[in-house]
Design an enzyme around this catalytic site. Structure first.
Site, PDB file in Angstrom:
ATOM      1  N   SER A 229       0.430  -0.649  -0.238  1.00  0.00           N
ATOM      2  CA  SER A 229      -0.149   0.058  -0.399  1.00  0.00           C
ATOM      3  C   SER A 229       1.011   1.375  -0.063  1.00  0.00           C
ATOM      4  O   SER A 229       1.581   1.302  -1.220  1.00  0.00           O
ATOM      5  CB  SER A 229      -0.668  -0.087   1.291  1.00  0.00           C
ATOM      6  OG  SER A 229      -1.867   0.578   0.839  1.00  0.00           O
TER       7      SER A 229
ATOM      8  N   ASP B 235      -0.728   1.086  -4.363  1.00  0.00           N
ATOM      9  CA  ASP B 235      -2.127   0.439  -4.946  1.00  0.00           C
ATOM     10  C   ASP B 235      -3.453   0.985  -5.105  1.00  0.00           C
ATOM     11  O   ASP B 235      -4.498   0.310  -5.348  1.00  0.00           O
ATOM     12  CB  ASP B 235      -2.322  -0.971  -3.667  1.00  0.00           C
ATOM     13  CG  ASP B 235      -2.819  -0.650  -2.433  1.00  0.00           C
ATOM     14  OD1 ASP B 235      -2.998   0.323  -2.028  1.00  0.00           O
ATOM     15  OD2 ASP B 235      -3.147  -1.921  -1.710  1.00  0.00           O
TER      16      ASP B 235
ATOM     17  N   ASP C 164      -2.626   6.169  -3.890  1.00  0.00           N
ATOM     18  CA  ASP C 164      -1.478   5.299  -3.248  1.00  0.00           C
ATOM     19  C   ASP C 164      -0.383   4.910  -4.088  1.00  0.00           C
ATOM     20  O   ASP C 164      -1.237   4.428  -4.914  1.00  0.00           O
ATOM     21  CB  ASP C 164      -1.495   5.084  -1.405  1.00  0.00           C
ATOM     22  CG  ASP C 164      -2.726   3.947  -1.943  1.00  0.00           C
ATOM     23  OD1 ASP C 164      -4.022   3.820  -2.371  1.00  0.00           O
ATOM     24  OD2 ASP C 164      -2.682   3.535  -0.292  1.00  0.00           O
TER      25      ASP C 164
ATOM     26  N   ASP D 236      -5.170   1.901  -3.685  1.00  0.00           N
ATOM     27  CA  ASP D 236      -7.481   1.974  -3.269  1.00  0.00           C
ATOM     28  C   ASP D 236      -7.697   2.639  -2.287  1.00  0.00           C
ATOM     29  O   ASP D 236      -8.477   3.647  -0.985  1.00  0.00           O
ATOM     30  CB  ASP D 236      -7.159   0.741  -1.703  1.00  0.00           C
ATOM     31  CG  ASP D 236      -6.138   0.162  -1.236  1.00  0.00           C
ATOM     32  OD1 ASP D 236      -5.206   1.578  -0.752  1.00  0.00           O
ATOM     33  OD2 ASP D 236      -6.025  -0.128  -0.523  1.00  0.00           O
TER      34      ASP D 236
END
Length: 444
Positions: free
Chosen positions: A98, A235, A233, A237
């Site tokens: 993340s 990834d 960010d 999400d």
């Protein structure tokens, strides 16, 4: 209590804490769970240089358990959630840490519903990881490189856009997953978009960019003629935004605008939202003034999702920019959030005009690092620390709040206060931090 899994999968220093052997064991177990079932599993990863090694280990595990592994290539975490549910796959795997630096990596697992795995299954995987012998039978599986699946995900995102007027946006892609998705998405929507930090090299993911470092985006946004700016960010999400007034639109503001937009359409189920203990005190006050209810859950989008599902609610999320629009997708998706914010901005100006009523209360946050999580948990239960926390809460009164919690992903103790007066915040936090350091001198 899980041993490897935190609030969002397994995460740690890539190939040091999160080893190839752990990844292999995860692949072996999920490749045949429940016992003996040859599963079809979707896998994706972000742009970290360690992703290839972890992918190889997971692939080896899945295939030796007889599973079929579909590799989407580099894409976003929510793409895995969406595609697993839409195509009725057995499981999904995302390799990502993340918003963490490139030296970390993680493995997130998704159930057939597109939701995060239950703790019960996580504990079974942990037992297998810790077992001395690899007791599962060996079989032969199949690997299929499937980058075309990304187009299905893009079609889903595009279907959520309701834009009615030209907009110009600036996007910080964090040199992460969004770099491989966002340009195609906004081109598909016909939106005039400029991208920065869109050239991943394996090491520059989240490096002074993206949703955890908004300074560069804000500076460029102020110099250009843009309607909105978005930051994702690693990834993708999470999503944070900036509007023409220079206001930061964080997850709290996105929930606020999203809820008002849904209410105007009579689509806000239960007339309430889901927020976490980290949501700003000002959001609670603003929702109270509007007569909207809220459910408060622990930090972690899986807790938000569980409450949304349990109470059949429409929207919830975290201040960090994880926002779930449950009618569209049962996990947080930064690109979907950006589309939903564009929908409000373009089509519901009367709703967007309500944003100034959301007052952000001053906040003071101190993170104290410990050698391990057990030590931070022990300090949190110390009677002297508890007594000082009560003293701090009395100082804050009804115009603020105190939150002291352990991190779900790192050996940290977070001490936070919010109050209408910033100096009062600082005094309350200092009281608690000083007492913790007195009780545990190794806290940093």
């Amino acid at each position: 209590m899980t041993r490897y899994f935190g609030t969002d999968g397994i995460r740690g220093r890539a190939l040091v804490d999160l080893t190839e052997e752990i990844a292999y064991r995860i692949g072996r177990y999920i490749g045949q769970y429940p016992k003996g079932h040859p599963n079809t599993i979707l896998i994706s990863r972000d742009t970290r240089e360690s992703g290839e090694a972890l992918l190889s280990a997971l692939k080896d595990g899945v295939l030796k358990s007889g599973g079929t592994l579909l590799d989407e290539g580099v894409s976003t975490t929510p793409s895995v959630s969406y595609l697993v549910e839409a195509n009725h796959y057995d499981y999904g795997i995302m390799i990502s840490a993340s918003h963490n630096p490139y030296t970390d990596n993680g493995i997130k697992l998704f159930a057939p519903s597109g939701e995060k795995l239950s703790e019960a299954i996580e504990e079974e995987i942990e037992d297998y990881i810790d077992s001395e012998e690899d007791y599962l039978p060996l079989k032969e599986g199949k690997y299929v490189y499937s980058p075309d699946l990304k187009e299905q995900y893009l079609d889903f995102l595009a279907s959520q856009y309701e834009g009615k007027k030209p907009v110009k946006i600036l996007c910080d892609l964090a040199n992460g997953s969004a770099s491989m998705v966002a340009p195609a998405l906004f081109a598909k929507l016909g939106i005039d978009a400029t991208f920065i930090n869109a050239s991943p090299d394996g090491k520059n993911i989240n490096n002074h960019c993206g949703s955890t470092h908004m300074e560069g985006l804000a500076e460029l946004f102020a110099k250009g003629d843009y309607d909105l700016a978005f930051a994702f960010d690693g990834d993708a999400d999470r999503c944070l935004a900036i509007d023409k007034s220079g206001r930061l639109i964080d997850g709290d503001a996105e929930i606020y605008l999203g809820a008002l937009g849904l209410k105007a359409k009579n689509q806000l189920n239960g007339n309430k939202v889901v927020i976490t203990v980290m949501s700003n005190f000002g959001l609670r006050k603003a929702l109270d003034e509007l007569g909207l209810g809220y459910e408060i859950v622990s930090v972690g989008d899986k807790y938000v999702q569980a409450k949304l599902k349990e109470d059949h609610l429409s929207i919830g999320g975290e201040q960090s920019g994880h926002v779930i629009f449950s009618a569209a997708l049962n996990t947080g998706d930064g690109l979907l959030t950006a589309i939903k914010m564009l929908n409000v901005y373009e089509n519901q100006p009367e709703v967007y005009a309500e944003l100034p009523k959301l007052r952000v209360y001053p906040q003071t946050l101190v993170n104290l690092r410990f050698q391990n999580k057990e030590e931070s948990d022990k300090v949190l239960g110390h009677p002297d620390v508890k007594a000082t926390m009560t003293e701090a809460e009395e100082l804050l009164g009804t115009d603020g709040r105190l939150l002291v919690r352990t991190s779900g992903t790192e050996p940290l103790l977070r001490v936070m206060a919010e109050h209408i007066d910033e100096a009062t915040c600082q005094r309350a936090v200092a009281l608690v931090v000083n007492k913790i350091k007195e009780v545990s001198p190794c806290a940093e």
